[in-house]
Design an enzyme around this catalytic site. Structure first.
Site, PDB file in Angstrom:
ATOM      1  N   GLY A 183       0.825  -1.212   0.000  1.00  0.00           N
ATOM      2  CA  GLY A 183       0.000   0.000   0.000  1.00  0.00           C
ATOM      3  C   GLY A 183       0.857   1.260   0.000  1.00  0.00           C
ATOM      4  O   GLY A 183       0.532   2.255  -0.647  1.00  0.00           O
ATOM      5  N   THR A 184       1.951   1.215   0.733  1.00  0.00           N
ATOM      6  CA  THR A 184       2.857   2.372   0.798  1.00  0.00           C
ATOM      7  C   THR A 184       3.375   2.704  -0.598  1.00  0.00           C
ATOM      8  O   THR A 184       3.410   3.873  -1.012  1.00  0.00           O
ATOM      9  CB  THR A 184       4.043   2.049   1.735  1.00  0.00           C
ATOM     10  OG1 THR A 184       3.516   1.735   3.025  1.00  0.00           O
ATOM     11  CG2 THR A 184       5.011   3.215   1.835  1.00  0.00           C
TER      12      THR A 184
ATOM     13  N   ASN B 205      -6.927   4.497   9.647  1.00  0.00           N
ATOM     14  CA  ASN B 205      -6.384   3.303  10.294  1.00  0.00           C
ATOM     15  C   ASN B 205      -6.333   3.418  11.817  1.00  0.00           C
ATOM     16  O   ASN B 205      -6.442   2.424  12.515  1.00  0.00           O
ATOM     17  CB  ASN B 205      -4.976   2.997   9.765  1.00  0.00           C
ATOM     18  CG  ASN B 205      -4.070   4.210   9.741  1.00  0.00           C
ATOM     19  OD1 ASN B 205      -4.458   5.271   9.249  1.00  0.00           O
ATOM     20  ND2 ASN B 205      -2.882   4.081  10.268  1.00  0.00           N
TER      21      ASN B 205
ATOM     22  N   GLN C 229      -7.511   0.617   4.397  1.00  0.00           N
ATOM     23  CA  GLN C 229      -8.235   0.065   5.546  1.00  0.00           C
ATOM     24  C   GLN C 229      -9.669  -0.317   5.187  1.00  0.00           C
ATOM     25  O   GLN C 229     -10.263  -1.169   5.841  1.00  0.00           O
ATOM     26  CB  GLN C 229      -8.253   1.067   6.703  1.00  0.00           C
ATOM     27  CG  GLN C 229      -6.918   1.230   7.409  1.00  0.00           C
ATOM     28  CD  GLN C 229      -6.514  -0.001   8.214  1.00  0.00           C
ATOM     29  OE1 GLN C 229      -7.348  -0.788   8.651  1.00  0.00           O
ATOM     30  NE2 GLN C 229      -5.224  -0.173   8.393  1.00  0.00           N
TER      31      GLN C 229
ATOM     32  N   GLY D 142      -2.895  -6.068  -0.033  1.00  0.00           N
ATOM     33  CA  GLY D 142      -3.502  -7.389   0.167  1.00  0.00           C
ATOM     34  C   GLY D 142      -3.646  -7.822   1.618  1.00  0.00           C
ATOM     35  O   GLY D 142      -4.597  -8.514   1.984  1.00  0.00           O
ATOM     36  N   HIS D 143      -2.719  -7.406   2.482  1.00  0.00           N
ATOM     37  CA  HIS D 143      -2.652  -8.039   3.810  1.00  0.00           C
ATOM     38  C   HIS D 143      -3.687  -7.531   4.804  1.00  0.00           C
ATOM     39  O   HIS D 143      -3.760  -8.034   5.929  1.00  0.00           O
ATOM     40  CB  HIS D 143      -1.243  -7.920   4.402  1.00  0.00           C
ATOM     41  CG  HIS D 143      -0.809  -6.546   4.814  1.00  0.00           C
ATOM     42  ND1 HIS D 143      -0.813  -6.145   6.125  1.00  0.00           N
ATOM     43  CD2 HIS D 143      -0.343  -5.494   4.107  1.00  0.00           C
ATOM     44  CE1 HIS D 143      -0.344  -4.902   6.212  1.00  0.00           C
ATOM     45  NE2 HIS D 143      -0.060  -4.481   4.989  1.00  0.00           N
TER      46      HIS D 143
ATOM     47  N   THR E  15       9.775  -7.483 -12.012  1.00  0.00           N
ATOM     48  CA  THR E  15       9.093  -8.755 -12.314  1.00  0.00           C
ATOM     49  C   THR E  15       7.848  -8.918 -11.453  1.00  0.00           C
ATOM     50  O   THR E  15       7.884  -8.664 -10.248  1.00  0.00           O
ATOM     51  CB  THR E  15      10.064  -9.938 -12.061  1.00  0.00           C
ATOM     52  OG1 THR E  15      11.181  -9.762 -12.930  1.00  0.00           O
ATOM     53  CG2 THR E  15       9.417 -11.279 -12.317  1.00  0.00           C
TER      54      THR E  15
ATOM     55  N   CYS F 219       2.893   1.020  12.167  1.00  0.00           N
ATOM     56  CA  CYS F 219       4.183   1.580  11.722  1.00  0.00           C
ATOM     57  C   CYS F 219       4.816   2.420  12.826  1.00  0.00           C
ATOM     58  O   CYS F 219       5.991   2.734  12.767  1.00  0.00           O
ATOM     59  CB  CYS F 219       4.003   2.457  10.494  1.00  0.00           C
ATOM     60  SG  CYS F 219       2.910   1.758   9.281  1.00  0.00           S
TER      61      CYS F 219
HETATM   62  N1  PLP Z   1      -2.467   3.304   4.183  1.00  0.00           N
HETATM   63  C1  PLP Z   1      -3.138   2.947   5.285  1.00  0.00           C
HETATM   64  C2  PLP Z   1      -4.395   3.660   5.642  1.00  0.00           C
HETATM   65  C3  PLP Z   1      -2.677   1.907   6.096  1.00  0.00           C
HETATM   66  O1  PLP Z   1      -3.361   1.571   7.195  1.00  0.00           O
HETATM   67  C4  PLP Z   1      -1.487   1.239   5.733  1.00  0.00           C
HETATM   68  C5  PLP Z   1      -0.936   0.160   6.571  1.00  0.00           C
HETATM   69  O2  PLP Z   1      -1.190   0.081   7.742  1.00  0.00           O
HETATM   70  C6  PLP Z   1      -0.822   1.643   4.554  1.00  0.00           C
HETATM   71  C7  PLP Z   1      -1.346   2.684   3.810  1.00  0.00           C
HETATM   72  C8  PLP Z   1       0.438   0.976   4.109  1.00  0.00           C
HETATM   73  O3  PLP Z   1       0.180  -0.289   3.562  1.00  0.00           O
HETATM   74  P1  PLP Z   1       1.363  -1.351   3.482  1.00  0.00           P
HETATM   75  O4  PLP Z   1       1.540  -1.893   4.858  1.00  0.00           O
HETATM   76  O5  PLP Z   1       0.866  -2.395   2.531  1.00  0.00           O
HETATM   77  O6  PLP Z   1       2.558  -0.654   2.972  1.00  0.00           O
END
Ligand code: PLP
Length: 405
Positions: free
Chosen positions: A76-77, A163, A191, A212-213, A249, A338
């Protein structure tokens, strides 16, 4: 001697979820049998490419967009970074100055990216205020859009659901306002995915990120929707994968796993969300009635993620409380995974107007598919005692300090 087994209760589903065994099942053959590189032209490559493209088509169906509008990323980041940096590069290429409009309550993947680009003069930046529930109003957004200097084009980035406090934003209205001002709209839906239906055409967003997670898929795979016609350059240089929008890849097993997980999430969403909501409300009512000096942080009722309960507990050091809960077999968090262990108060809670000493007493409990009523009973019994212990230790330390002066 009889021993009682310590329970193992996971209430941190906003941080991550376990991978659903049905997802693991579809992924496994892609590591060992159909392991080819989807960019290779031979049979192994073609087989992997078939899995990849069929996953992309399924995902486009679930999200209501075109397969070619979906770019697979590593998390996601990365999706948020590609959206913001890519949109800024596109606008600069069009001879305008990119101007971010976002809130300090966004995930750091967005807020730190916008701030860093602003500090290096790559983009302008307007921070939006949020109210005490973490909500942004369409009027506040409109006021923010009016600050954009002539010769600049706005890029608005607002998350679908927060989040740390679970607040859900009215994304559709924000997109309408943004488009009135000729801006691009990016939505971090990380989220929300798996709990709220996401219909991209209906939302009318230009960019949208998932990972995905958070919905029982694997870690290390994400998605960025890029509206047809937006020629975002790749954030990293290399091969021409994903139509030259994301070099590297393809991780076919993880991509196929993420899509399977979202398919499963859509299949049982109404019943699952009803259960989440019931368990969440039991937690909220129970904590507020049993823990003195506690308050709900974030929005209430349907403006809140179904699985998300978060609180501010007065005179509490959240890290100490989390340790006590962990020892009692409860995995909880104080907010963003994080930032765990970071002694600084959360940007999100400060943006919502909490003073730092209250923001340090935050607790987040997020339920998932495995959460049971018995687990909620145990948490509601254990938490007040843990809070009492942490408060009395704090009081003793305070009294000792006063005695020393
Ligand atoms: N954006 C939000 C709102 C999140 O809660 C998170 C992860 O907690 C992310 C982005 C980042 O996702 P990833 O952990 O897949 O990098």
């Amino acid at each position: 001697m009889a021993t009682t087994r310590r329970p193992s209760i996971y209430l941190d589903h906003a941080a991550t979820t376990p991978t659903d065994p049905r997802v693991v099942e579809v992924m496994l053959p892609l590591f060992t049998d159909d392991f080819g590189n989807p960019s290779s032209s031979h049979n192994f490559g073609r087989r992997a490419a078939n899995h990849l493209e069929s996953a992309r088509a399924t995902l486009a169906g679930l999200l209501n967009c075109k397969p070619g509008e979906l770019v697979f990323t590593g998390c996601g980041t990365e999706s948020d970074n590609l959206a913001l940096r890519g949109a800024a590069a596109l606008i600069a290429k069009q001879g305008k100055t990119p101007h971010f409009i976002t809130a300090k309550s966004e995930h750091h993947a967005v807020s730190h990216t916008a701030a860093q680009m602003n500090e290096s003069d790559a983009a302008g930046l307007t921070w939006l205020d949020v109210d005490s529930r973490g909500m942004i109003t369409p009027d506040a957004l409109r006021a923010g859009l009016q600050t954009v200097p002539a010769g600049s084009r706005p890029i608005v980035s607002i998350m679908m659901a927060n989040n740390e406090v679970g607040t859900i934003q009215p994304i559709r209205e924000f997109v309408q306002v943004t488009h009135e001002y000729g801006g691009l709209f990016h939505c971090d839906a990380v989220q929300a995915a798996g709990q709220l239906p996401i219909d991209i055409r209906d939302l009318d967003v230009d960019l949208l990120a998932l990972t995905g997670h958070k919905f029982y898929g694997p870690k290390g795979v994400g998605l960025l929707f890029i509206r047809d016609g937006l020629e975002l350059p790749s954030a990293q240089t290399g091969g021409g994968q994903e139509n030259s929008r994301r070099a590297g890849t393809h991780n076919t097993p993880l991509i196929v796993g993420m899509v399977k997980a979202l398919e499963l999430a859509y299949a049982d969403m109404p019943e699952r969300v009803a259960t989440y909501t019931r368990l969440r409300d039991r937690l909220i009512d129970g904590v507020l009635s049993r823990v003195p000096m506690s308050q709900l942080s974030g929005a209430h009722g349907s403006d809140r993620l179904p699985n998300h309960a978060s609180f501010i507990l007065e005179s509490i050091d959240a890290n100490a409380l989390l340790m006590h809960l962990d020892m009692a077999g409860i995995a909880a968090s104080s907010g963003s995974a994080c930032n765990t262990g970071n002694p600084a108060p959360s940007d999100v809670l400060l943006a919502m107007g909490y003073p730092p000493e209250l923001a340090l007493g935050s607790l987040r409990l997020t339920v998932g598919k495995s959460t049971t009523d018995d687990e909620i009973d145990y948490v509601l019994d254990t938490l007040p005692k843990a809070v009492d212990r942490v408060r009395s230790v704090r009081e003793r330390q305070f009294t000792m300090k006063v005695g020393q002066t």
